[in-house]
Design a protein around this motif. Structure first.
Motif, PDB file in Angstrom:
ATOM      1  N   GLY A   1       1.243  -1.751  -0.496  1.00  0.00           N
ATOM      2  CA  GLY A   1       0.295   0.368  -0.279  1.00  0.00           C
ATOM      3  C   GLY A   1       0.817   0.933   0.061  1.00  0.00           C
ATOM      4  N   ASN A   2       0.557   1.984   0.832  1.00  0.00           N
ATOM      5  CA  ASN A   2       1.379   3.331   0.942  1.00  0.00           C
ATOM      6  C   ASN A   2       2.433   3.020   1.953  1.00  0.00           C
ATOM      7  N   PHE A   3       3.678   2.936   1.449  1.00  0.00           N
ATOM      8  CA  PHE A   3       4.468   2.599   2.054  1.00  0.00           C
ATOM      9  C   PHE A   3       5.381   3.950   3.030  1.00  0.00           C
ATOM     10  N   HIS A   4       4.918   5.102   3.068  1.00  0.00           N
ATOM     11  CA  HIS A   4       5.267   6.269   3.491  1.00  0.00           C
ATOM     12  C   HIS A   4       4.542   6.231   5.097  1.00  0.00           C
ATOM     13  N   GLY A   5       3.140   6.032   4.591  1.00  0.00           N
ATOM     14  CA  GLY A   5       2.160   6.412   5.654  1.00  0.00           C
ATOM     15  C   GLY A   5       2.130   4.584   6.468  1.00  0.00           C
ATOM     16  N   ALA A   6       2.435   3.440   6.065  1.00  0.00           N
ATOM     17  CA  ALA A   6       2.549   2.755   7.366  1.00  0.00           C
ATOM     18  C   ALA A   6       4.464   2.017   7.294  1.00  0.00           C
ATOM     19  N   TRP A   7       4.631   2.902   7.490  1.00  0.00           N
ATOM     20  CA  TRP A   7       6.998   2.855   7.251  1.00  0.00           C
ATOM     21  C   TRP A   7       6.906   3.467   8.701  1.00  0.00           C
ATOM     22  N   ARG A   8       5.896   4.567   8.824  1.00  0.00           N
ATOM     23  CA  ARG A   8       5.744   5.572  10.149  1.00  0.00           C
ATOM     24  C   ARG A   8       5.270   4.778  11.237  1.00  0.00           C
ATOM     25  N   ALA A   9       4.148   3.410  11.435  1.00  0.00           N
ATOM     26  CA  ALA A   9       3.837   3.020  12.254  1.00  0.00           C
ATOM     27  C   ALA A   9       4.740   1.702  12.311  1.00  0.00           C
ATOM     28  N   MET A  10       5.853   1.547  11.819  1.00  0.00           N
ATOM     29  CA  MET A  10       6.315   0.488  11.455  1.00  0.00           C
ATOM     30  C   MET A  10       7.997   0.879  12.014  1.00  0.00           C
ATOM     31  N   ARG A  11       7.813   2.371  12.634  1.00  0.00           N
ATOM     32  CA  ARG A  11       9.006   3.180  13.184  1.00  0.00           C
ATOM     33  C   ARG A  11       8.442   2.705  15.068  1.00  0.00           C
ATOM     34  N   ASP A  12       7.536   2.829  15.036  1.00  0.00           N
ATOM     35  CA  ASP A  12       6.807   2.452  16.148  1.00  0.00           C
ATOM     36  C   ASP A  12       7.044   1.004  16.838  1.00  0.00           C
ATOM     37  N   PHE A  13       7.015   0.081  16.405  1.00  0.00           N
ATOM     38  CA  PHE A  13       7.378  -0.830  16.254  1.00  0.00           C
ATOM     39  C   PHE A  13       8.968  -0.952  17.027  1.00  0.00           C
ATOM     40  N   PHE A  14       9.826  -0.203  16.046  1.00  0.00           N
ATOM     41  CA  PHE A  14      11.715   0.148  16.551  1.00  0.00           C
ATOM     42  C   PHE A  14      12.105   0.936  17.752  1.00  0.00           C
ATOM     43  N   GLU A  15      10.993   1.809  17.611  1.00  0.00           N
ATOM     44  CA  GLU A  15      11.439   2.481  19.526  1.00  0.00           C
ATOM     45  C   GLU A  15      11.171   1.155  21.281  1.00  0.00           C
ATOM     46  N   ASP A  16      10.620   0.447  20.455  1.00  0.00           N
ATOM     47  CA  ASP A  16      11.000  -0.892  21.656  1.00  0.00           C
ATOM     48  C   ASP A  16      10.639  -1.935  20.319  1.00  0.00           C
ATOM     49  N   PRO A  17      12.272  -2.228  20.225  1.00  0.00           N
ATOM     50  CA  PRO A  17      12.344  -3.764  19.286  1.00  0.00           C
ATOM     51  C   PRO A  17      11.787  -4.692  19.483  1.00  0.00           C
ATOM     52  N   TRP A  18      12.322  -5.202  21.469  1.00  0.00           N
ATOM     53  CA  TRP A  18      12.084  -6.007  21.369  1.00  0.00           C
ATOM     54  C   TRP A  18      10.443  -6.899  22.120  1.00  0.00           C
ATOM     55  N   SER A  19       9.815  -5.843  22.257  1.00  0.00           N
ATOM     56  CA  SER A  19       8.738  -5.575  23.020  1.00  0.00           C
ATOM     57  C   SER A  19       7.323  -6.812  22.375  1.00  0.00           C
ATOM     58  N   VAL A  20       7.683  -7.457  23.267  1.00  0.00           N
ATOM     59  CA  VAL A  20       6.237  -8.927  23.314  1.00  0.00           C
ATOM     60  C   VAL A  20       4.683  -8.486  23.762  1.00  0.00           C
ATOM     61  N   ASP A  21       4.643  -7.630  23.389  1.00  0.00           N
ATOM     62  CA  ASP A  21       2.905  -6.325  24.075  1.00  0.00           C
ATOM     63  C   ASP A  21       2.553  -6.617  22.972  1.00  0.00           C
ATOM     64  N   ILE A  22       1.418  -7.699  23.194  1.00  0.00           N
ATOM     65  CA  ILE A  22       0.789  -8.090  21.945  1.00  0.00           C
ATOM     66  C   ILE A  22      -0.038  -7.067  21.759  1.00  0.00           C
ATOM     67  N   GLY A  23      -1.095  -5.925  22.814  1.00  0.00           N
ATOM     68  CA  GLY A  23      -1.783  -4.986  22.980  1.00  0.00           C
ATOM     69  C   GLY A  23      -1.246  -3.682  22.242  1.00  0.00           C
ATOM     70  N   ARG A  24       0.538  -4.008  22.292  1.00  0.00           N
ATOM     71  CA  ARG A  24       1.355  -2.556  21.290  1.00  0.00           C
ATOM     72  C   ARG A  24       1.290  -3.395  20.020  1.00  0.00           C
ATOM     73  N   HIS A  25       1.418  -4.617  19.275  1.00  0.00           N
ATOM     74  CA  HIS A  25       1.359  -5.065  17.803  1.00  0.00           C
ATOM     75  C   HIS A  25       0.077  -4.619  17.782  1.00  0.00           C
ATOM     76  N   ALA A  26      -0.666  -5.039  18.475  1.00  0.00           N
ATOM     77  CA  ALA A  26      -2.760  -4.876  17.633  1.00  0.00           C
ATOM     78  C   ALA A  26      -2.468  -3.179  17.213  1.00  0.00           C
ATOM     79  N   ARG A  27      -1.784  -2.432  18.043  1.00  0.00           N
ATOM     80  CA  ARG A  27      -1.859  -0.936  17.872  1.00  0.00           C
ATOM     81  C   ARG A  27      -1.234  -1.225  16.851  1.00  0.00           C
TER      82      ARG A  27
END
Length: 284
Positions: free
Chosen positions: A212-238
């Protein structure tokens, strides 16, 4: 063989909708709830108790795979395909969303709330249009849990990985609400589910970006990188929800059909990657 098993299971999942009636884990979830009550004291009320519930079934699935592979490899192919098909869903996305849409088009508000709750796992609030919007956004999360989670773990770890993912998810739901930092049975169950979903969730977000829109979705991907080892399933969903919604930015419409089309394209991206790895392995 991995790619062929994946393709076969996904095609059968789309074509044979009636098979979903036997793809249930009710008995297993009742067993988990009963054992959780019995595992009320240390050391069973924690990771050890969860592994005692999950590990035997995964171990038996692996033993069966290697035995059939030794006996006659086509039998192993059939076993892996059947078990992967069983771990998808339990209800595929199209059938699940169709029940919601039927209620919406009929104007059955109570039925819409009921079907939306069954699909999302929580009770949505608001008008029928707002409920439908929540279901649309929830599709990105459900695609991870119903599709990507099982197939990514199957591609990496074979039939044992797919089964472990589904059992981890069902165990967490059966254990009830828990936080990944809790040390009790429920916390350990959600932590295991988060571990098994760690890579699939990130690959799903990447798939939404590429499809899809790579630029838009990539901003969400950066949220994963803020805490790369998080296994919080709620954070995954967000992050999944945010990535999917932003991947649709710029599209002609953001309907349910467009959402399903984006998920299908992301799935094709993943299968294409598995195909390239397979061809490279054969060529090498």
């Amino acid at each position: 063989m991995t790619l062929f098993v994946l393709l076969t299971a996904l095609v059968l999942d789309r074509m044979l909708g009636h098979l979903q009636s036997w793809r249930r884990f009710d008995g297993y979830m009742r067993l988990v709830a009963r054992l959780e009550r019995r595992f009320s004291a240390w050391p069973w009320n924690g990771p050890l108790g969860v592994m005692l519930v999950v590990a035997p079934l995964v171990f038996l699935a692996g033993i069966a795979h290697y035995f059939l592979l030794w006996l006659f490899w086509p039998l192993a192919f059939l076993w892996d395909g059947a078990l992967l098909l069983y771990t998808l869903g339990p209800i595929n996305l199209e059938d699940g969303i169709q029940c919601v849409m039927d209620r919406y088009l009929r104007g059955d508000v109570q039925g819409l709330r009921r079907e939306a709750q069954a699909f999302l796992g929580y009770s949505p609030a608001g008008s029928p249009g707002e409920i439908l919007g929540q279901v649309r956004d929830g599709l990105f999360v459900e695609a991870d849990r119903r599709l990507f989670g099982a197939i990514v773990n199957f591609a990496l770890f074979g039939v044992m990985g797919a089964l472990l993912y589904r059992l981890a998810e069902r165990t967490a739901i059966a254990a009830g609400h828990g936080r990944v930092d809790d040390m009790d049975f429920a916390g350990a169950a959600w932590r295991l589910f988060g571990v098994m979903d760690w890579l699939p969730a990130r690959l799903a977000v990447l798939g939404y970006a590429l499809a899809g829109n790579f630029h838009g979705a990539w901003r969400a991907m950066r949220d994963f990188f803020e805490d790369p080892w998080s296994v919080d399933i709620g954070r995954h969903a967000r992050c999944l929800r945010l990535a999917g919604v932003r991947a649709l930015e710029g599209a002609e419409d953001a309907s349910i059909a467009s959402t399903l089309a984006l998920i299908d394209r992301a799935l094709v991206v993943f299968l294409g990657s598995v195909g390239l790895v397979t061809v490279g392995y054969w060529a090498g």
